[in-house]
Design a protein around this motif. Structure first.
Motif, PDB file in Angstrom:
ATOM      1  N   GLU A 189      67.351  33.658  16.779  1.00 43.25           N
ATOM      2  CA  GLU A 189      66.690  33.709  18.084  1.00 43.25           C
ATOM      3  C   GLU A 189      67.416  32.832  19.100  1.00 43.25           C
ATOM      4  OE1 GLU A 189      63.802  35.209  19.607  1.00 43.25           O
ATOM      5  OE2 GLU A 189      64.266  36.623  18.009  1.00 43.25           O
ATOM      6  N   LEU A 190      67.733  31.611  18.699  1.00 41.06           N
ATOM      7  CA  LEU A 190      68.428  30.694  19.602  1.00 41.06           C
ATOM      8  C   LEU A 190      69.807  31.235  19.966  1.00 41.06           C
ATOM      9  CD1 LEU A 190      67.405  27.280  17.998  1.00 41.06           C
ATOM     10  CD2 LEU A 190      66.559  28.261  20.154  1.00 41.06           C
ATOM     11  N   GLU A 191      70.447  31.886  19.015  1.00 40.95           N
ATOM     12  CA  GLU A 191      71.750  32.507  19.276  1.00 40.95           C
ATOM     13  C   GLU A 191      71.595  33.674  20.256  1.00 40.95           C
ATOM     14  OE1 GLU A 191      75.562  34.373  16.822  1.00 40.95           O
ATOM     15  OE2 GLU A 191      73.644  34.144  15.800  1.00 40.95           O
ATOM     16  N   SER A 192      70.545  34.476  20.096  1.00 42.67           N
ATOM     17  CA  SER A 192      70.342  35.616  20.989  1.00 42.67           C
ATOM     18  C   SER A 192      70.057  35.171  22.418  1.00 42.67           C
ATOM     19  CB  SER A 192      69.214  36.513  20.471  1.00 42.67           C
ATOM     20  OG  SER A 192      67.950  35.937  20.719  1.00 42.67           O
ATOM     21  N   PHE A 193      69.510  33.978  22.590  1.00 44.47           N
ATOM     22  CA  PHE A 193      69.257  33.432  23.923  1.00 44.47           C
ATOM     23  C   PHE A 193      70.505  32.763  24.506  1.00 44.47           C
ATOM     24  CE2 PHE A 193      64.798  33.240  25.444  1.00 44.47           C
ATOM     25  CZ  PHE A 193      64.265  34.139  24.543  1.00 44.47           C
ATOM     26  N   GLY A 194      71.516  32.550  23.674  1.00 43.23           N
ATOM     27  CA  GLY A 194      72.731  31.906  24.153  1.00 43.23           C
ATOM     28  C   GLY A 194      72.690  30.395  24.100  1.00 43.23           C
ATOM     29  N   LEU A 195      71.734  29.846  23.335  1.00 36.72           N
ATOM     30  CA  LEU A 195      71.614  28.389  23.236  1.00 36.72           C
ATOM     31  C   LEU A 195      72.427  27.816  22.085  1.00 36.72           C
ATOM     32  CD1 LEU A 195      67.770  28.073  23.842  1.00 36.72           C
ATOM     33  CD2 LEU A 195      69.618  27.826  25.512  1.00 36.72           C
ATOM     34  N   VAL A 196      72.685  28.659  21.086  1.00 38.08           N
ATOM     35  CA  VAL A 196      73.423  28.246  19.894  1.00 38.08           C
ATOM     36  C   VAL A 196      74.506  29.276  19.617  1.00 38.08           C
ATOM     37  CG1 VAL A 196      73.228  27.924  17.391  1.00 38.08           C
ATOM     38  CG2 VAL A 196      71.460  27.010  18.883  1.00 38.08           C
ATOM     39  N   ASN A 197      75.649  28.796  19.196  1.00 40.01           N
ATOM     40  CA  ASN A 197      76.751  29.681  18.820  1.00 40.01           C
ATOM     41  C   ASN A 197      76.939  29.603  17.307  1.00 40.01           C
ATOM     42  OD1 ASN A 197      79.033  31.414  19.389  1.00 40.01           O
ATOM     43  ND2 ASN A 197      80.301  29.658  18.817  1.00 40.01           N
ATOM     44  N   ARG A 198      77.171  30.757  16.699  1.00 37.84           N
ATOM     45  CA  ARG A 198      77.411  30.851  15.256  1.00 37.84           C
ATOM     46  C   ARG A 198      78.857  31.268  15.049  1.00 37.84           C
ATOM     47  NH1 ARG A 198      76.416  35.500  11.503  1.00 37.84           N
ATOM     48  NH2 ARG A 198      76.016  34.613   9.473  1.00 37.84           N
ATOM     49  N   GLU A 199      79.604  30.469  14.292  1.00 38.39           N
ATOM     50  CA  GLU A 199      81.002  30.788  14.015  1.00 38.39           C
ATOM     51  C   GLU A 199      81.213  30.927  12.516  1.00 38.39           C
ATOM     52  OE1 GLU A 199      85.526  29.269  15.041  1.00 38.39           O
ATOM     53  OE2 GLU A 199      83.821  28.050  15.659  1.00 38.39           O
ATOM     54  N   ILE A 200      81.774  32.074  12.129  1.00 43.46           N
ATOM     55  CA  ILE A 200      82.058  32.349  10.720  1.00 43.46           C
ATOM     56  C   ILE A 200      83.545  32.157  10.486  1.00 43.46           C
ATOM     57  CG2 ILE A 200      81.947  34.064   8.882  1.00 43.46           C
ATOM     58  CD1 ILE A 200      79.799  35.501  10.617  1.00 43.46           C
ATOM     59  N   PHE A 201      83.879  31.353   9.490  1.00 42.39           N
ATOM     60  CA  PHE A 201      85.274  31.111   9.144  1.00 42.39           C
ATOM     61  C   PHE A 201      85.646  32.000   7.959  1.00 42.39           C
ATOM     62  CE2 PHE A 201      83.789  27.332  11.263  1.00 42.39           C
ATOM     63  CZ  PHE A 201      84.826  27.039  12.140  1.00 42.39           C
ATOM     64  N   PRO A 202      86.753  32.731   8.068  1.00 42.08           N
ATOM     65  CA  PRO A 202      87.144  33.664   6.999  1.00 42.08           C
ATOM     66  C   PRO A 202      87.762  32.927   5.805  1.00 42.08           C
ATOM     67  CG  PRO A 202      88.751  33.721   8.769  1.00 42.08           C
ATOM     68  CD  PRO A 202      87.661  32.780   9.197  1.00 42.08           C
ATOM     69  N   GLN A 203      86.907  32.504   4.922  1.00 41.64           N
ATOM     70  CA  GLN A 203      87.362  31.829   3.710  1.00 41.64           C
ATOM     71  C   GLN A 203      86.364  32.115   2.603  1.00 41.64           C
ATOM     72  OE1 GLN A 203      87.233  27.852   5.438  1.00 41.64           O
ATOM     73  NE2 GLN A 203      85.578  27.301   4.048  1.00 41.64           N
ATOM     74  N   ILE A 204      86.718  31.763   1.406  1.00 43.22           N
ATOM     75  CA  ILE A 204      85.824  31.961   0.270  1.00 43.22           C
ATOM     76  C   ILE A 204      85.532  30.592  -0.335  1.00 43.22           C
ATOM     77  CG2 ILE A 204      85.565  32.999  -2.001  1.00 43.22           C
ATOM     78  CD1 ILE A 204      87.360  35.272  -1.017  1.00 43.22           C
ATOM     79  N   PRO A 205      84.271  30.198  -0.454  1.00 37.71           N
ATOM     80  CA  PRO A 205      83.092  30.886   0.059  1.00 37.71           C
ATOM     81  C   PRO A 205      83.069  30.830   1.590  1.00 37.71           C
ATOM     82  CG  PRO A 205      82.454  28.733  -0.749  1.00 37.71           C
ATOM     83  CD  PRO A 205      83.922  28.904  -1.059  1.00 37.71           C
ATOM     84  N   PRO A 206      82.349  31.761   2.233  1.00 37.16           N
ATOM     85  CA  PRO A 206      82.306  31.784   3.691  1.00 37.16           C
ATOM     86  C   PRO A 206      81.749  30.478   4.250  1.00 37.16           C
ATOM     87  CG  PRO A 206      81.248  33.724   2.762  1.00 37.16           C
ATOM     88  CD  PRO A 206      81.550  32.805   1.631  1.00 37.16           C
ATOM     89  N   LYS A 207      82.312  30.063   5.353  1.00 35.77           N
ATOM     90  CA  LYS A 207      81.861  28.858   6.028  1.00 35.77           C
ATOM     91  C   LYS A 207      81.302  29.276   7.383  1.00 35.77           C
ATOM     92  CE  LYS A 207      83.602  24.518   7.940  1.00 35.77           C
ATOM     93  NZ  LYS A 207      84.806  23.709   8.168  1.00 35.77           N
ATOM     94  N   VAL A 208      80.089  28.847   7.688  1.00 34.39           N
ATOM     95  CA  VAL A 208      79.444  29.170   8.958  1.00 34.39           C
ATOM     96  C   VAL A 208      79.021  27.860   9.611  1.00 34.39           C
ATOM     97  CG1 VAL A 208      77.535  30.377  10.084  1.00 34.39           C
ATOM     98  CG2 VAL A 208      78.596  31.361   8.045  1.00 34.39           C
ATOM     99  N   GLU A 209      79.359  27.732  10.894  1.00 39.39           N
ATOM    100  CA  GLU A 209      78.974  26.543  11.651  1.00 39.39           C
ATOM    101  C   GLU A 209      78.164  26.960  12.875  1.00 39.39           C
ATOM    102  OE1 GLU A 209      82.519  23.358  10.695  1.00 39.39           O
ATOM    103  OE2 GLU A 209      82.533  24.378  12.626  1.00 39.39           O
ATOM    104  N   TYR A 210      77.200  26.121  13.206  1.00 38.59           N
ATOM    105  CA  TYR A 210      76.366  26.342  14.382  1.00 38.59           C
ATOM    106  C   TYR A 210      76.645  25.231  15.383  1.00 38.59           C
ATOM    107  CZ  TYR A 210      74.003  29.634  11.384  1.00 38.59           C
ATOM    108  OH  TYR A 210      73.734  30.693  10.560  1.00 38.59           O
ATOM    109  N   THR A 211      76.805  25.628  16.631  1.00 36.21           N
ATOM    110  CA  THR A 211      77.134  24.692  17.697  1.00 36.21           C
ATOM    111  C   THR A 211      76.248  24.977  18.902  1.00 36.21           C
ATOM    112  OG1 THR A 211      79.438  24.805  16.970  1.00 36.21           O
ATOM    113  CG2 THR A 211      79.039  23.789  19.097  1.00 36.21           C
ATOM    114  N   ILE A 212      75.864  23.941  19.606  1.00 34.42           N
ATOM    115  CA  ILE A 212      75.110  24.126  20.851  1.00 34.42           C
ATOM    116  C   ILE A 212      76.073  24.618  21.929  1.00 34.42           C
ATOM    117  CG2 ILE A 212      73.925  22.913  22.705  1.00 34.42           C
ATOM    118  CD1 ILE A 212      72.503  21.266  20.747  1.00 34.42           C
ATOM    119  N   THR A 213      75.651  25.630  22.672  1.00 37.38           N
ATOM    120  CA  THR A 213      76.452  26.167  23.771  1.00 37.38           C
ATOM    121  C   THR A 213      76.233  25.305  25.019  1.00 37.38           C
ATOM    122  OG1 THR A 213      74.661  27.576  24.578  1.00 37.38           O
ATOM    123  CG2 THR A 213      76.148  28.514  22.892  1.00 37.38           C
TER     124      THR A 213
END
Length: 134
Positions: free
Chosen positions: A80-104
């Motif tokens: 929800e926060l991502e859909s509002f543009g308040l949080v960004n989700r970044e997926i790093f292409p590695q195994i296991p997958p790494k996902v980071e959340y950042t405030i926009t």
């Protein structure tokens, strides 16, 4: 960092009047209600404040930093926060997958206003507790 202060009583009354004067013929959902229903719940507040402390976090770091939130609720809140543009989700292409959340940048702006509200809540918590007893 700039200081955000509450509006004066006159400014507050003007803003409230302005909200009630907005009349768009094709709009059935007030944008204020739409925004507050998403960012006004407790988990959104906790996610934003926790992310505000560290700026960038992985999912499990957020989950442990908040405490008491289920994996599903954190996932829903972050989406929800991502859909509002308040949080960004970044997926790093590695195994296991790494996902980071950042405030926009918009999330940072929202956080500055949220902190004012949280400060008010802390300042008035004793009076609120006393009123609840009545």
């Amino acid at each position: 960092m700039e200081t955000i202060t509450a509006f004066t009583e006159q400014e507050t009354q003007k803003k409230i009047s302005d909200f009630f004067e907005i009349k768009e013929s094709n709009v059935t959902l007030c944008p204020v209600k739409d925004v507050l229903s998403t960012v006004g719940d407790k988990w959104s507040v906790f996610v934003m404040v926790t992310l505000g402390k560290s700026k960038t976090m992985r999912f499990n770091e957020l989950k442990h930093g908040i405490g008491g939130i289920s994996q599903k609720m954190l996932t829903v809140t972050l989406r929800e926060l991502e859909s509002f543009g308040l949080v960004n989700r970044e997926i790093f292409p590695q195994i296991p997958p790494k996902v980071e959340y950042t405030i926009t940048p918009m999330g940072e702006e929202f956080l500055r206003h949220l902190v004012v509200m949280l400060e008010w809540a802390c300042k008035n918590s004793a009076m609120i507790a006393e009123n609840r007893k009545k």
